[in-house]
Design a protein around this motif. Structure first.
Motif, PDB file in Angstrom:
ATOM      1  N   GLU A   1       0.852  -1.188   0.000  1.00  0.00           N
ATOM      2  CA  GLU A   1       0.000   0.000   0.000  1.00  0.00           C
ATOM      3  C   GLU A   1       0.892   1.244   0.000  1.00  0.00           C
ATOM      4  O   GLU A   1       1.916   1.272   0.675  1.00  0.00           O
ATOM      5  CB  GLU A   1      -0.866  -0.009   1.265  1.00  0.00           C
ATOM      6  CG  GLU A   1      -1.631   1.255   1.511  1.00  0.00           C
ATOM      7  CD  GLU A   1      -2.375   1.262   2.836  1.00  0.00           C
ATOM      8  OE1 GLU A   1      -2.696   2.375   3.284  1.00  0.00           O
ATOM      9  OE2 GLU A   1      -2.638   0.190   3.412  1.00  0.00           O
ATOM     10  N   THR A   2       0.503   2.246  -0.767  1.00  0.00           N
ATOM     11  CA  THR A   2       1.232   3.504  -0.789  1.00  0.00           C
ATOM     12  C   THR A   2       0.271   4.642  -0.434  1.00  0.00           C
ATOM     13  O   THR A   2      -0.953   4.475  -0.532  1.00  0.00           O
ATOM     14  CB  THR A   2       1.858   3.771  -2.174  1.00  0.00           C
ATOM     15  OG1 THR A   2       0.818   3.804  -3.160  1.00  0.00           O
ATOM     16  CG2 THR A   2       2.883   2.713  -2.542  1.00  0.00           C
ATOM     17  N   PRO A   3       0.814   5.787  -0.030  1.00  0.00           N
ATOM     18  CA  PRO A   3      -0.062   6.934   0.243  1.00  0.00           C
ATOM     19  C   PRO A   3      -0.922   7.212  -0.995  1.00  0.00           C
ATOM     20  O   PRO A   3      -0.452   7.177  -2.117  1.00  0.00           O
ATOM     21  CB  PRO A   3       0.917   8.081   0.516  1.00  0.00           C
ATOM     22  CG  PRO A   3       2.161   7.389   1.009  1.00  0.00           C
ATOM     23  CD  PRO A   3       2.229   6.099   0.225  1.00  0.00           C
ATOM     24  N   GLY A   4      -2.165   7.466  -0.778  1.00  0.00           N
ATOM     25  CA  GLY A   4      -3.090   7.685  -1.883  1.00  0.00           C
ATOM     26  C   GLY A   4      -3.940   6.471  -2.206  1.00  0.00           C
ATOM     27  O   GLY A   4      -4.912   6.583  -2.956  1.00  0.00           O
ATOM     28  N   ASP A   5      -3.597   5.302  -1.657  1.00  0.00           N
ATOM     29  CA  ASP A   5      -4.391   4.081  -1.891  1.00  0.00           C
ATOM     30  C   ASP A   5      -5.574   3.964  -0.937  1.00  0.00           C
ATOM     31  O   ASP A   5      -6.429   3.099  -1.127  1.00  0.00           O
ATOM     32  CB  ASP A   5      -3.524   2.817  -1.706  1.00  0.00           C
ATOM     33  CG  ASP A   5      -2.541   2.578  -2.834  1.00  0.00           C
ATOM     34  OD1 ASP A   5      -2.780   3.069  -3.954  1.00  0.00           O
ATOM     35  OD2 ASP A   5      -1.539   1.883  -2.585  1.00  0.00           O
ATOM     36  N   GLU A   6      -5.633   4.805   0.076  1.00  0.00           N
ATOM     37  CA  GLU A   6      -6.618   4.639   1.148  1.00  0.00           C
ATOM     38  C   GLU A   6      -8.053   4.571   0.641  1.00  0.00           C
ATOM     39  O   GLU A   6      -8.822   3.693   1.049  1.00  0.00           O
ATOM     40  CB  GLU A   6      -6.495   5.756   2.192  1.00  0.00           C
ATOM     41  CG  GLU A   6      -5.206   5.718   2.975  1.00  0.00           C
ATOM     42  CD  GLU A   6      -4.089   6.547   2.344  1.00  0.00           C
ATOM     43  OE1 GLU A   6      -4.221   6.970   1.164  1.00  0.00           O
ATOM     44  OE2 GLU A   6      -3.074   6.769   3.023  1.00  0.00           O
ATOM     45  N   ALA A   7      -8.447   5.487  -0.235  1.00  0.00           N
ATOM     46  CA  ALA A   7      -9.838   5.507  -0.721  1.00  0.00           C
ATOM     47  C   ALA A   7     -10.150   4.255  -1.532  1.00  0.00           C
ATOM     48  O   ALA A   7     -11.236   3.678  -1.393  1.00  0.00           O
ATOM     49  CB  ALA A   7     -10.094   6.759  -1.558  1.00  0.00           C
ATOM     50  N   ALA A   8      -9.211   3.807  -2.351  1.00  0.00           N
ATOM     51  CA  ALA A   8      -9.428   2.600  -3.154  1.00  0.00           C
ATOM     52  C   ALA A   8      -9.529   1.372  -2.257  1.00  0.00           C
ATOM     53  O   ALA A   8     -10.359   0.483  -2.492  1.00  0.00           O
ATOM     54  CB  ALA A   8      -8.304   2.434  -4.178  1.00  0.00           C
ATOM     55  N   ILE A   9      -8.718   1.314  -1.210  1.00  0.00           N
ATOM     56  CA  ILE A   9      -8.764   0.189  -0.274  1.00  0.00           C
ATOM     57  C   ILE A   9     -10.099   0.181   0.465  1.00  0.00           C
ATOM     58  O   ILE A   9     -10.735  -0.869   0.612  1.00  0.00           O
ATOM     59  CB  ILE A   9      -7.568   0.249   0.702  1.00  0.00           C
ATOM     60  CG1 ILE A   9      -6.272  -0.067  -0.052  1.00  0.00           C
ATOM     61  CG2 ILE A   9      -7.766  -0.698   1.889  1.00  0.00           C
ATOM     62  CD1 ILE A   9      -5.004   0.221   0.727  1.00  0.00           C
ATOM     63  N   HIS A  10     -10.535   1.354   0.901  1.00  0.00           N
ATOM     64  CA  HIS A  10     -11.833   1.461   1.568  1.00  0.00           C
ATOM     65  C   HIS A  10     -12.944   0.962   0.634  1.00  0.00           C
ATOM     66  O   HIS A  10     -13.824   0.207   1.047  1.00  0.00           O
ATOM     67  CB  HIS A  10     -12.085   2.916   1.993  1.00  0.00           C
ATOM     68  CG  HIS A  10     -13.303   3.098   2.820  1.00  0.00           C
ATOM     69  ND1 HIS A  10     -13.274   3.058   4.194  1.00  0.00           N
ATOM     70  CD2 HIS A  10     -14.599   3.310   2.475  1.00  0.00           C
ATOM     71  CE1 HIS A  10     -14.494   3.243   4.655  1.00  0.00           C
ATOM     72  NE2 HIS A  10     -15.319   3.399   3.633  1.00  0.00           N
ATOM     73  N   ALA A  11     -12.879   1.352  -0.634  1.00  0.00           N
ATOM     74  CA  ALA A  11     -13.890   0.929  -1.615  1.00  0.00           C
ATOM     75  C   ALA A  11     -13.851  -0.581  -1.831  1.00  0.00           C
ATOM     76  O   ALA A  11     -14.902  -1.225  -1.949  1.00  0.00           O
ATOM     77  CB  ALA A  11     -13.688   1.663  -2.938  1.00  0.00           C
ATOM     78  N   VAL A  12     -12.668  -1.166  -1.884  1.00  0.00           N
ATOM     79  CA  VAL A  12     -12.549  -2.623  -2.059  1.00  0.00           C
ATOM     80  C   VAL A  12     -13.273  -3.345  -0.932  1.00  0.00           C
ATOM     81  O   VAL A  12     -14.093  -4.239  -1.171  1.00  0.00           O
ATOM     82  CB  VAL A  12     -11.068  -3.064  -2.134  1.00  0.00           C
ATOM     83  CG1 VAL A  12     -10.928  -4.572  -1.893  1.00  0.00           C
ATOM     84  CG2 VAL A  12     -10.462  -2.697  -3.479  1.00  0.00           C
ATOM     85  N   HIS A  13     -12.980  -2.965   0.316  1.00  0.00           N
ATOM     86  CA  HIS A  13     -13.614  -3.654   1.442  1.00  0.00           C
ATOM     87  C   HIS A  13     -15.107  -3.354   1.529  1.00  0.00           C
ATOM     88  O   HIS A  13     -15.892  -4.231   1.902  1.00  0.00           O
ATOM     89  CB  HIS A  13     -12.883  -3.335   2.744  1.00  0.00           C
ATOM     90  CG  HIS A  13     -11.509  -3.924   2.785  1.00  0.00           C
ATOM     91  ND1 HIS A  13     -11.277  -5.283   2.797  1.00  0.00           N
ATOM     92  CD2 HIS A  13     -10.287  -3.340   2.781  1.00  0.00           C
ATOM     93  CE1 HIS A  13      -9.978  -5.508   2.812  1.00  0.00           C
ATOM     94  NE2 HIS A  13      -9.352  -4.352   2.801  1.00  0.00           N
TER      95      HIS A  13
END
Length: 172
Positions: free
Chosen positions: A6-18
């Motif tokens: 995970e890199t900075p900026g992935d947070e929203a995409a990770i939240h969407a995945v879960h």
């Protein structure tokens, strides 16, 4: 498919995945999505063990491990989960690739065990066994065979006792 940390900026995409992977009811965010956010915010998400799967540059899957305590040892084990894959990419090997990658990474950084709550029929293929077989006690005895552990190269039989997830888990 590419798997990377995970890199900075992935947070929203990770939240969407879960959110999508665990959605049970339209319009209701499943607990797994904010759980990852809380683990990250509270410093319990192990950076080296937070991995994303990319397909054509898009985050389609995520797995993470968080700090945990096993008996009196705060470093012997990590808690795996959640593992999420966008529905359109499920049953295509993304989840398996993420589990293999995060277990290998946990081994490489020197943990003795990876512990999780999950379906034995799925996780046994990665070498997970019922945690009680390794003298590891679940936070909730009702978890039974769903509470599992996987030994790694640094494992010692003395790494046993009561397992405690990071505090964010107790709030779900």
């Amino acid at each position: 498919m590419l798997i990377r940390r995970e890199t900075p900026g992935d947070e929203a995409a990770i939240h969407a995945v879960h959110s999508e992977a665990f959605r049970r009811e339209a319009g209701v965010t499943p607990v797994e999505a904010p759980l990852v956010d809380e683990l990250r915010t509270e410093g319990d998400l192990v950076n080296a063990l937070s991995l994303v799967a990319l397909h054509d540059g898009e985050v389609v899957g995520h797995v993470c491990c968080s700090r945990a305590r096993l008996g009196e040892d705060p470093a012997a084990a990590v808690g795996l989960g959640p593992l999420g894959v966008l529905p359109a990419h499920q049953s295509g090997g993304v989840g398996s690739a993420l589990v293999h990658a995060v277990v290998a990474a946990a081994d490489a950084v020197g943990h003795g065990l990876v512990v999780l709550l999950g379906e034995p029929a799925y996780y046994s293929r990665f070498g997970f066994v019922t945690a009680a077989d390794l003298a590891i006690t679940a936070p909730d005895p009702r978890w039974g065979r769903y509470f599992q552990a996987r030994t790694l190269a640094a494992y010692e039989p003395t790494q046993a006792g009561a397992f405690e997830y990071a505090p964010a888990f107790s709030r779900i």
